[in-house]
Design a protein around this motif. Structure first.
Motif, PDB file in Angstrom:
ATOM      1  N   ILE A  17     -13.477 -15.502   3.069  1.00 49.10           N
ATOM      2  CA  ILE A  17     -14.509 -16.548   3.105  1.00 49.10           C
ATOM      3  C   ILE A  17     -14.173 -17.554   4.197  1.00 49.10           C
ATOM      4  O   ILE A  17     -15.030 -17.914   5.020  1.00 49.10           O
ATOM      5  CB  ILE A  17     -14.634 -17.250   1.736  1.00 49.10           C
ATOM      6  CG1 ILE A  17     -15.285 -16.322   0.719  1.00 49.10           C
ATOM      7  CG2 ILE A  17     -15.424 -18.546   1.853  1.00 49.10           C
ATOM      8  CD1 ILE A  17     -15.262 -16.842  -0.716  1.00 49.10           C
ATOM      9  N   THR A  29     -24.954 -18.875   2.043  1.00 45.95           N
ATOM     10  CA  THR A  29     -24.177 -18.251   0.967  1.00 45.95           C
ATOM     11  C   THR A  29     -24.632 -16.814   0.708  1.00 45.95           C
ATOM     12  O   THR A  29     -23.775 -15.930   0.552  1.00 45.95           O
ATOM     13  CB  THR A  29     -24.245 -19.103  -0.316  1.00 45.95           C
ATOM     14  OG1 THR A  29     -23.795 -20.422   0.002  1.00 45.95           O
ATOM     15  CG2 THR A  29     -23.365 -18.529  -1.412  1.00 45.95           C
ATOM     16  N   ALA A  33     -22.103 -13.751   1.041  1.00 44.09           N
ATOM     17  CA  ALA A  33     -21.900 -12.833  -0.080  1.00 44.09           C
ATOM     18  C   ALA A  33     -22.110 -11.392   0.365  1.00 44.09           C
ATOM     19  O   ALA A  33     -21.339 -10.496   0.001  1.00 44.09           O
ATOM     20  CB  ALA A  33     -22.843 -13.188  -1.224  1.00 44.09           C
ATOM     21  N   LEU A  38     -20.075  -9.254  -2.273  1.00 42.10           N
ATOM     22  CA  LEU A  38     -20.059  -9.977  -3.546  1.00 42.10           C
ATOM     23  C   LEU A  38     -21.498 -10.330  -3.918  1.00 42.10           C
ATOM     24  O   LEU A  38     -22.365 -10.384  -3.052  1.00 42.10           O
ATOM     25  CB  LEU A  38     -19.284 -11.291  -3.420  1.00 42.10           C
ATOM     26  CG  LEU A  38     -17.779 -11.264  -3.268  1.00 42.10           C
ATOM     27  CD1 LEU A  38     -17.263 -12.684  -3.038  1.00 42.10           C
ATOM     28  CD2 LEU A  38     -17.127 -10.678  -4.495  1.00 42.10           C
ATOM     29  N   CYS A  43     -19.731 -15.738  -5.134  1.00 42.39           N
ATOM     30  CA  CYS A  43     -19.415 -16.204  -3.778  1.00 42.39           C
ATOM     31  C   CYS A  43     -19.602 -17.716  -3.713  1.00 42.39           C
ATOM     32  O   CYS A  43     -18.749 -18.432  -3.181  1.00 42.39           O
ATOM     33  CB  CYS A  43     -20.318 -15.492  -2.771  1.00 42.39           C
ATOM     34  SG  CYS A  43     -19.976 -15.952  -1.057  1.00 42.39           S
TER      35      CYS A  43
END
Length: 160
Positions: A17, A29, A33, A38, A43
């Motif tokens: 990340i 985001t 992700a 994810l 995330c």
């Protein structure tokens, strides 16, 4: 001196990340992700934890200083006559609000401080130096002008 000890150990996903955000701080985001394989909610939780724990200090764009007319970059080392005096502390407070100073470090060696300074031109830089000269307690100022920028990177080396 208290060390910055993480409250939760960073795992490979956390480091990933951080790496992705260093490359593209504007990444959404959902896109982050997707890059990490994810779902969005986990995330987002990890991202918020990294922000809350201070691993992520903020988000910013890297700007081209030359396109903005800041053609002079200087490395300024300065010394105080008496570092045990209150003058260095006053200097540290004063320098916080000086927009031309990109960074200021208290260092070991021949000088007490090392500054990275930007200026539009040599006249602008000269005015900055003149402003430094009136600060009480400074005994010497040495400048080194950058002739060519070989490498610029604001990313931390997370692989080491």
């Amino acid at each position: 001196m208290k060390k910055n000890i993480p409250t939760v150990a960073l795992d490979a996903v956390d480091l990933s990340i951080l790496k992705h955000l260093q490359s593209d701080g504007a990444m959404s985001t959902p896109k982050l992700a997707e890059q990490l394989s994810l779902s969005v909610t986990p995330c987002w939780r990890r991202l918020k934890r990294l922000e809350e724990e201070g691993y992520i200090l903020g988000y910013q764009a890297n700007l081209d200083r030359r396109k903005l007319g800041l053609d002079v970059m200087a490395f300024v080392s300065l010394s105080f006559g008496n570092v045990g005096d209150k003058q260095p502390n006053r200097f540290e407070t004063l320098i916080q609000d000086h927009a031309q100073v990109l960074s200021c470090h208290k260092i070991t060696g021949e000088a007490d401080y090392l500054l990275v300074v930007l200026a539009h031109d040599l006249d602008d830089y000269s005015n900055f130096i003149e402003a430094l000269r009136v600060i009480p307690g400074i005994s010497s100022i040495h400048s080194n002008l950058a002739l060519k920028e070989i490498k610029f990177n604001s990313r931390l080396p997370l692989d080491i």
